[in-house]
Design a protein around this motif. Structure first.
Motif, PDB file in Angstrom:
ATOM      1  N   UNK A 133     -12.654  -1.027   1.667  1.00  0.00           N
ATOM      2  CA  UNK A 133     -13.259  -1.185   2.985  1.00  0.00           C
ATOM      3  C   UNK A 133     -14.488  -0.285   3.101  1.00  0.00           C
ATOM      4  N   UNK A 134     -15.633  -0.895   3.432  1.00  0.00           N
ATOM      5  CA  UNK A 134     -16.873  -0.170   3.680  1.00  0.00           C
ATOM      6  C   UNK A 134     -16.830   0.313   5.124  1.00  0.00           C
ATOM      7  N   UNK A 135     -16.564   1.608   5.308  1.00  0.00           N
ATOM      8  CA  UNK A 135     -16.363   2.159   6.652  1.00  0.00           C
ATOM      9  C   UNK A 135     -17.642   2.082   7.476  1.00  0.00           C
ATOM     10  N   UNK A 136     -18.789   2.287   6.856  1.00  0.00           N
ATOM     11  CA  UNK A 136     -20.062   2.294   7.574  1.00  0.00           C
ATOM     12  C   UNK A 136     -20.443   0.907   8.068  1.00  0.00           C
ATOM     13  N   UNK A 137     -20.332  -0.083   7.200  1.00  0.00           N
ATOM     14  CA  UNK A 137     -20.786  -1.441   7.533  1.00  0.00           C
ATOM     15  C   UNK A 137     -19.665  -2.361   8.021  1.00  0.00           C
ATOM     16  N   UNK A 138     -18.429  -1.845   8.002  1.00  0.00           N
ATOM     17  CA  UNK A 138     -17.275  -2.597   8.500  1.00  0.00           C
ATOM     18  C   UNK A 138     -17.110  -3.944   7.784  1.00  0.00           C
ATOM     19  N   UNK A 139     -17.158  -3.873   6.452  1.00  0.00           N
ATOM     20  CA  UNK A 139     -16.967  -5.089   5.658  1.00  0.00           C
ATOM     21  C   UNK A 139     -16.089  -4.767   4.454  1.00  0.00           C
ATOM     22  N   UNK A 140     -15.436  -5.801   3.938  1.00  0.00           N
ATOM     23  CA  UNK A 140     -14.668  -5.671   2.705  1.00  0.00           C
ATOM     24  C   UNK A 140     -15.599  -5.851   1.519  1.00  0.00           C
ATOM     25  N   UNK A 189       0.845  -1.197   0.000  1.00  0.00           N
ATOM     26  CA  UNK A 189       0.000   0.000   0.000  1.00  0.00           C
ATOM     27  C   UNK A 189       0.882   1.249   0.000  1.00  0.00           C
ATOM     28  N   UNK A 190       0.870   1.944  -1.128  1.00  0.00           N
ATOM     29  CA  UNK A 190       1.629   3.194  -1.222  1.00  0.00           C
ATOM     30  C   UNK A 190       0.805   4.369  -0.700  1.00  0.00           C
ATOM     31  N   UNK A 191      -0.478   4.325  -0.988  1.00  0.00           N
ATOM     32  CA  UNK A 191      -1.384   5.380  -0.531  1.00  0.00           C
ATOM     33  C   UNK A 191      -2.707   4.770  -0.085  1.00  0.00           C
ATOM     34  N   UNK A 192      -3.305   5.403   0.909  1.00  0.00           N
ATOM     35  CA  UNK A 192      -4.667   5.103   1.335  1.00  0.00           C
ATOM     36  C   UNK A 192      -5.549   6.251   0.868  1.00  0.00           C
ATOM     37  N   UNK A 193      -6.666   5.945   0.255  1.00  0.00           N
ATOM     38  CA  UNK A 193      -7.616   6.958  -0.211  1.00  0.00           C
ATOM     39  C   UNK A 193      -8.895   6.862   0.610  1.00  0.00           C
ATOM     40  N   UNK A 194      -9.241   7.929   1.324  1.00  0.00           N
ATOM     41  CA  UNK A 194     -10.532   8.016   1.975  1.00  0.00           C
ATOM     42  C   UNK A 194     -10.566   7.463   3.376  1.00  0.00           C
ATOM     43  N   UNK A 195     -11.589   7.903   4.136  1.00  0.00           N
ATOM     44  CA  UNK A 195     -11.766   7.417   5.506  1.00  0.00           C
ATOM     45  C   UNK A 195     -13.177   7.643   6.022  1.00  0.00           C
ATOM     46  N   UNK A 196     -14.022   8.355   5.277  1.00  0.00           N
ATOM     47  CA  UNK A 196     -15.357   8.698   5.769  1.00  0.00           C
ATOM     48  C   UNK A 196     -16.367   7.613   5.431  1.00  0.00           C
ATOM     49  N   UNK A 197     -16.517   7.293   4.123  1.00  0.00           N
ATOM     50  CA  UNK A 197     -17.472   6.276   3.716  1.00  0.00           C
ATOM     51  C   UNK A 197     -16.785   4.980   3.284  1.00  0.00           C
ATOM     52  N   UNK A 198     -15.681   5.147   2.599  1.00  0.00           N
ATOM     53  CA  UNK A 198     -14.976   3.980   2.087  1.00  0.00           C
ATOM     54  C   UNK A 198     -13.484   4.268   2.091  1.00  0.00           C
ATOM     55  N   UNK A 199     -12.720   3.212   2.074  1.00  0.00           N
ATOM     56  CA  UNK A 199     -11.272   3.377   2.003  1.00  0.00           C
ATOM     57  C   UNK A 199     -10.730   2.452   0.929  1.00  0.00           C
TER      58      UNK A 199
END
Length: 548
Positions: free
Chosen positions: A256-263, A229-239
């Motif tokens: 990663x689905x941030x709201x539902x905590x699932x891949x 992983x060179x970069x992570x994109x996002x943190x509110x709804x999805x990553x």
């Protein structure tokens, strides 16, 4: 006697002129829609200025402008002044344009050239024979509100012609220096901004060890390691997770689905984004430079594939800052707050919209962001919003034209009455950072009521908010956004974001166009027929013709 004869003739001529002018006025009639004559304007302004005591003229403002004071005074301005003077001080409001005399444009020299003491005196005491009230009584100030209002009015001052010329010259000579260069002079704003999603959408997990939200070992969709992983994109709804190959970045096929905590899988399929069929059906052959990086950085260079700064930094909205850092002035930086509402909103719409460049491909590559655009230019010269045919349900739009998916706040907003009235994105949001959801300036219902309080000309035209919503105060149905900004636009799986047309979606529209309405979205056990009948019975003040 001889000396008095010319004087009497002059008096007589003046009386005749006054009589003719009065006759003309009587024949034409009086209307507040008329523009005052030059003579009236000069006389009224002179009378106003003469009415200000010398002592008041010479008073010195005990306050200095700071982000906190300007924020506080802005709220006071919106509460007291904006109904007549407009949110931007231009006077272009329904009330302001129908008063006689017209309310002044507070941005112009005739107001800005007054002393602080003169402006404060006018705020506190009003102006006779106009619509300007005095705010000192019965609300005699204890916190120097009027002095702070003076500071806000000063902040509205337009650029001079020299400053405009300087701004044009700076655009071609300045270079990018990074947001940290702004920290020294704008420490408070910088500290707020650096905690926002705008400042943290792109993060390197080597620099920020906590950037990766989930446990990567739980990923069963498409495995990859932290080292990849060179970069992570996002943190509110999805990553999402980008790996680097050569000088390009590519998205891993799992998110990663941030709201539902699932891949969940990540792949842009044909029939979704317009560019999908123009790239091979393989994430590792779809670099993020053309599809993502132009909006998630400052000054992405399509030739070198380098950026001036990752994330939405200060210079994304204010332009290259080298000259401003060396010699700070209003003329060598851009401020969307001093642009017309179209250019001001374009600063946000450039990335918060679905569309495509007017020239495509560019040097053989298809880009999903407005290549070449920067704040202050005309977005329409670079970018075309996604087209839509009424009646069709598409990946981007509901049949009525409301957005169907996320990243379309701009597509929604330009359709709204709010946009047509000159409201800007930052009338509601503060990208510098706040403690409220979505970086709103205030809690959402308070924010709406700044302009839409009970009996407001902007609506609702009821005595209380409860009379308008027909829901108990404090209940979900009493919230402005519940009905006027429903969560119907998909960002990921079942995670929705709010519409930005601000239009109420009637239940009948669900039947006709399959667009979700707020009534049955909340009352999930009820039908659209029930909702339509409830509107007819409980909202008798609403036109029945708007319910079908």
């Amino acid at each position: 006697m001889r000396a008095s004869k010319p004087f009497l003739l002059l008096i007589g001529a003046a009386l005749i002129a006054a009589g003719l002018y009065a006759a003309r006025l009587i024949r034409r009639g009086f209307s507040t829609a008329d523009e005052p004559s030059y003579l009236e304007t000069v006389v009224a302004r002179a009378a106003r200025n003469l009415a200000i005591p010398r002592k008041a003229r010479r008073e010195v403002n005990p306050w200095n402008a700071s982000p906190e004071i300007l924020k506080e005074s802005r709220e006071s301005f919106l509460d007291r002044c904006a109904s007549c003077h407009g949110q931007d001080g231009s006077g272009q409001s329904r009330v302001g344009r129908n008063l006689y005399p017209k309310v002044p444009d507070l941005r112009l020299p005739r107001t800005q050239n007054l002393t602080d003491g003169e402006i404060r005196y006018i705020i506190r005491n009003g102006v006779r024979l106009t619509g300007m009230p005095g705010w000192a009584n019965p609300h005699d100030e204890q916190s120097d509100d009027s002095w702070k209002l003076v500071l806000f009015i000063r902040s509205l001052r337009q650029l001079t012609s020299e400053e405009h010329e300087q701004q044009t010259a700076t655009a071609s000579s300045a270079h990018y220096v990074g947001s940290k260069s702004c920290q020294k002079c704008h420490a408070q704003i910088y500290e707020h901004w650096r905690k926002t999603p705008m400042a943290n959408v792109v993060r390197d997990p080597r620099e920020f060890p906590d950037a990766i939200i989930p446990d990567l070992s739980t990923n069963t969709v498409s495995r990859f390691t932290r080292d990849q992983v060179a970069f992570v994109y996002g943190s509110v709804w999805k990553q999402r997770y980008f790996t680097k190959r050569g000088d390009d970045y590519f998205p891993e096929p799992a998110q990663w689905d941030v709201t539902n905590h699932v891949w969940r899988p990540y792949f842009v399929a044909n029939g979704t984004d317009w560019w999908a069929p123009l790239y091979p059906p393989d994430n590792m052959q779809r670099p993020t430079g053309p599809t993502c990086d132009g909006c998630h950085s400052v000054d992405y260079n399509i030739h070198t594939k380098q950026v001036a700064e990752w994330n939405v930094g200060c210079e994304r909205c204010h332009g290259p800052g080298s000259e401003h850092v060396e010699h700070p002035s209003r003329g060598n930086t851009l401020n969307p707050a001093r642009m017309d509402y179209v250019r001001a909103n374009d600063t946000c719409i450039q990335c918060h919209s679905q569309g495509r460049p007017l020239t495509s491909p560019i040097e053989g590559t298809y880009y999903d962001w407005p290549v070449g655009f920067r704040a202050g230019l005309n977005l329409e010269d670079f970018w075309q919003l996604e087209e839509h045919t009424l009646g069709q349900l598409t990946f981007t739009h509901f049949p009525d034209g409301t957005a169907h998916k996320n990243r379309m706040q701009g597509n929604d907003f330009v359709q709204s009455v709010m946009y047509r009235r000159g409201i800007t994105c930052f009338s509601c949001h503060d990208v510098h950072g706040t403690d409220h959801n979505a970086q709103l300036r205030e809690p959402v219902d308070k924010l709406c009521l700044d302009c839409h309080g009970p009996m407001s000309l902007n609506g609702p035209r009821t005595g209380t908010l409860q009379e308008h919503t027909h829901h108990k105060d404090g209940s979900p149905g009493s919230q402005c956004v519940a009905c006027h900004m429903p969560k119907i636009e998909t960002t990921l799986a079942d995670v929705k974001v709010r519409a930005h047309t601000f239009a109420f979606i009637y239940p009948a529209m669900t039947d006709k166009y399959k667009i979700p309405n707020p009534c049955t979205s909340c009352h999930t056990d009820k039908s659209t027929a029930w909702a339509t009948e409830a509107l007819r019975q409980q909202w008798p003040e609403r036109s029945p013709w708007r319910m079908d």
